[in-house]
Enzyme design. Structure first.
Site, PDB file in Angstrom:
ATOM      1  N   ASP A 133      91.605  -6.664 -43.482  1.00  0.00           N
ATOM      2  CA  ASP A 133      92.159  -7.768 -44.270  1.00  0.00           C
ATOM      3  C   ASP A 133      92.695  -7.279 -45.604  1.00  0.00           C
ATOM      4  OD1 ASP A 133      91.942  -9.799 -42.550  1.00  0.00           O
ATOM      5  OD2 ASP A 133      90.165 -10.738 -43.461  1.00  0.00           O
TER       6      ASP A 133
ATOM      7  N   GLU B 157      91.714  -9.078 -54.932  1.00  0.00           N
ATOM      8  CA  GLU B 157      91.561  -9.930 -53.756  1.00  0.00           C
ATOM      9  C   GLU B 157      90.338 -10.834 -53.916  1.00  0.00           C
ATOM     10  OE1 GLU B 157      90.950  -7.650 -50.196  1.00  0.00           O
ATOM     11  OE2 GLU B 157      90.322  -9.394 -49.020  1.00  0.00           O
TER      12      GLU B 157
ATOM     13  N   ASP C 213      89.166  -2.816 -46.052  1.00  0.00           N
ATOM     14  CA  ASP C 213      89.061  -3.171 -44.632  1.00  0.00           C
ATOM     15  C   ASP C 213      90.421  -3.669 -44.146  1.00  0.00           C
ATOM     16  OD1 ASP C 213      89.367  -5.662 -45.701  1.00  0.00           O
ATOM     17  OD2 ASP C 213      87.328  -6.339 -45.272  1.00  0.00           O
TER      18      ASP C 213
ATOM     19  N   ASP D 183      89.866  -5.158 -50.774  1.00  0.00           N
ATOM     20  CA  ASP D 183      88.778  -4.573 -49.990  1.00  0.00           C
ATOM     21  C   ASP D 183      89.295  -3.446 -49.103  1.00  0.00           C
ATOM     22  OD1 ASP D 183      87.059  -6.384 -51.055  1.00  0.00           O
ATOM     23  OD2 ASP D 183      87.137  -7.768 -49.344  1.00  0.00           O
TER      24      ASP D 183
END
Ligand code: 0RA
Length: 653
Positions: A518, A436, A516, A514
């Protein structure tokens, strides 16, 4: 014979039955041969095996309720209200029939010649297999006014079947605890079992299946329970799968029939997506590779729709040629057949081979569909218009896809500019990380072992393929890069659009995002792409998710990485001695970019220390349902699902 069995049998009831023990020992020696594997899949397979027996009893018309319970100790019981396994003496064996069923391989159906066992096939190894792989099993039978039981340890009876009381009920209960020395995984996943029970209830309408989980009790001590009972069968199944999709016609098209002892049931609906979504079953087993039943369905669908549209002059001004696949764009379809003696072929033995089934399915579907189209001209027209649009779009997609693939056959120069390739060319050792963002991509490029690890950074959110037309997919920059980096191609035309992975350049494709919200969204987008357009990559076990740590706990020159809150607390305690959150130094990794190259190597890339999660498809229909829900337009079901499942959501609060 293993020491364990010898010890148990030497002073025990089962000691005389050498052949029986040899059979069970064979199962214990090579469990994977009987139940597929000894990991999560095999562990859950034990439950399906037992439930299959109750389903058979229900299909024979003798049972209407099945109860599955996961107990606190991860043992499972399956109870039904069938006739109860017979307990009378088996003349040849000199033992109770019940004992024979539970201890002799493939003995299950032999006492009941009138009804053919439908569950056979891929599973159908019998409840004795489950017994052999259980450290403990208790079977209870209620019939003829009495209650009987027998207990076993790794398949060996502890005593002859005994009468333990009276009962005015009838049925069988099997309670087993998987042998922890055989399986690598010991915990049952509720969602996996529940998904299969839901599927079984749709595939066998009218059977009530209840599943409860004693490990998850509410404030009143009531275990989490779900109840599945479908009156509508496959039509309801289609509606369940398409819950978050927009239907094209009001109700699914449903047909059923019986010919030459083969039961055929089909239901399908069209929606506004571009996905061909056919799930097929033989004797309740998901045939993920399809087979003659699917071929028969497709043939009838194309022939009858083409005939009707031509007869009604709907194809007269066409500028494109209609192909079979155009009739399946946006279709969600279930094909379920029950075949007395199925033969399974294909790589994973999930492809129906019986040649006669093709004509049987085509015949039944053809007849009933002709009738439907005559009776429902409005719906028929709506579908044919969609087919014409699909053909037009297919031509555009063909051009776009050819462009991508022409590039990739140009060789080295065709590789995406953003790819940092590895040196080795042997795909079996090569790994591709889909990372990402460009910044994390940069760190990964520095931190990797360039001998066998390649990095492809992906910018932002990749296209949501669940909603996109096919040509848009092949025009998308990130998706083009994935295709060319992998070196795979897709059949450009015709019914055979299978992925060609003979030139695949890496056998591990690792999604690295990541930790998280997103990041998990991007992971889901990438997985959706693989699931819809490169399913073979998942089925072959090539797709993984990296798991970077969430925290670094540090004091002085000592440091630990933590992958969850429990670990973090443990390390804080260890390093600081007092367990106080802010007295020690904890670094929370919000993104991959916060780690330096060395840290990323140590925690996430190094094969000796990293953990990957391999992506597998336990239940194709359930996966389909979840992906369409996660990637669809409707917000409430998505939110519900994420709240119930996403571990990242909690951390971010
Ligand atoms: C053999 C014969 C009969 C029933 C069963 C097996 C049977 C097996 C299982 C396994 C789980 N539940 C089951 N329920 C029944 C029929 C014997 C008769 O005629 O009563």
């Amino acid at each position: 014979m293993s020491d364990e069995i010898e010890q148990i049998t030497s002073n025990n009831y089962g000691a005389d039955n050498i052949t029986v023990l040899e059979g069970l020992e064979a199962v214990r020696m090579r469990p994977a041969m009987y139940i597929g594997d000894i990991n999560t899949r095999g562990l859950h397979h034990l439950v399906y095996e037992v439930v299959d027996n109750s389903i058979d009893e229900a299909l024979a018309g003798h049972c209407s309720n099945i109860f599955v319970k996961i107990h606190e100790d991860n043992s499972v019981s399956v109870e039904d209200d069938g006739r109860g396994i017979p307990v009378d003496m088996h003349k040849k064996e000199g033992r109770s029939a019940l004992e024979v069923v539970l201890t002799v391989l493939h003995a299950g159906g032999k006492f009941d010649k009138d009804t053919y066992k439908v569950s056979g096939g891929l599973h159908g190894v019998g409840v004795s297999c489950v017994n052999a792989l259980s450290s403990y099993l208790l079977v209870t039978v209620q019939r003829d006014g009495k209650k009987y039981q027998q207990e076993y340890s790794i398949g060996v009876p502890k005593y002859p079947v005994k009468e333990i009381g009276t009962s005015d009920k009838h049925g069988t209960t099997v309670h087993f605890k998987p042998d922890a020395t055989i399986f690598t995984v010991h915990e049952y996943n509720y969602d996996t079992l529940a998904a299969r029970m839901r599927e079984l209830s749709y595939l066998n309408r009218g059977i009530s299946i209840t599943i409860s989980d004693d490990r998850n009790k509410d404030e009143n001590g009531e275990p989490f329970t779900e109840h599945f009972l479908s009156e509508g069968g496959l039509s309801e199944f289609v509606q369940f799968l398409d819950k978050t999709r927009q239907p094209l016609i009001p109700d699914p098209i449903y047909m059923e029939g019986l010919r030459d002892n083969v039961v055929v049931e089909v239901a399908f609906q069209y929606n506004d997506s571009y996905i061909e979504n056919i799930h097929s079953y033989v004797n309740n087993i998901n045939t993920i590779e399809g087979g003659t039943h699917v071929v028969g369905f497709r043939r009838a669908l194309t022939r009858v729709f083409k005939g009707w549209a031509t007869k009604n002059d709907l194809f007269k001004n066409l500028k494109v040629e209609i192909s079979g696949e155009d009739f399946r764009e946006g279709i969600t379809c279930l094909v379920s057949v029950k075949v007395p003696e199925p033969s399974f072929e294909g790589q994973t033995k999930t492809k129906l081979g019986n040649s006669e089934v093709d004509a049987i399915v085509a015949g039944i579907v053809g007849e009933k569909l002709e009738y439907y189209l005559e009776e429902n001209p409005k719906e028929a027209k709506t579908i044919v218009n969609k087919v014409i649009l699909a053909a037009t779009a297919r031509m555009a997609a063909k051009k776009a896809r050819e462009l991508v693939q022409r590039k990739s056959v140009l060789g080295g120069a065709g590789l995406p500019g953003k790819l940092s390739d590895c040196a080795d060319k042997d795909p079996t050792v090569c790994e591709l990380f889909l990372v990402e963002g460009d910044s994390a991509g940069g760190t990964a490029k520095q931190g990797r072992n360039r001998a066998f690890q390649a990095i492809l950074p992906l910018r932002g959110k990749i296209l949501n393929v669940e909603k996109a037309m096919e040509h848009k997919i092949y025009e998308n920059e990130e998706i083009k890069n994935i295709f060319t980096a992998l070196g795979v191609t897709k059949g450009v035309e015709g019914d055979d659009k299978a992925l060609n992975i003979s030139k695949l350049r890496y056998h591990k494709i690792v999604i690295m995002c990541d930790a998280d919200v997103d990041g998990s969204h991007i992971t889901t987008l990438i997985l959706t792409f693989f699931f819809r357009h490169m399913k073979e990559m998942i089925e072959n076990g090539y797709i993984y998710i990296a798991s970077p740590p969430l925290y670094l706990v540090k004091k002085g020159n000592k440091q630990h990485y933590a992958w969850n809150d429990e670990e973090r607390k443990k390390f804080i305690k260890e390093l600081a001695g007092d367990g106080k959150e802010d007295s020690v130094h904890t670094q929370r990794y919000k993104g991959l970019g916060e780690m330096n190259a060395e840290q990323l190597w140590e925690t996430t890339l190094n094969p000796d220390t990293r953990t990957f999660r391999q992506i597998t498809i336990d239940n194709a229909a359930e996966a389909d349902h979840v992906f369409s829900m996660l990637m669809g337009d409707e917000v409430p079901p998505r939110r519900e699902f994420i709240e119930a499942h996403a571990k990242y959501a909690k951390i971010d609060v």
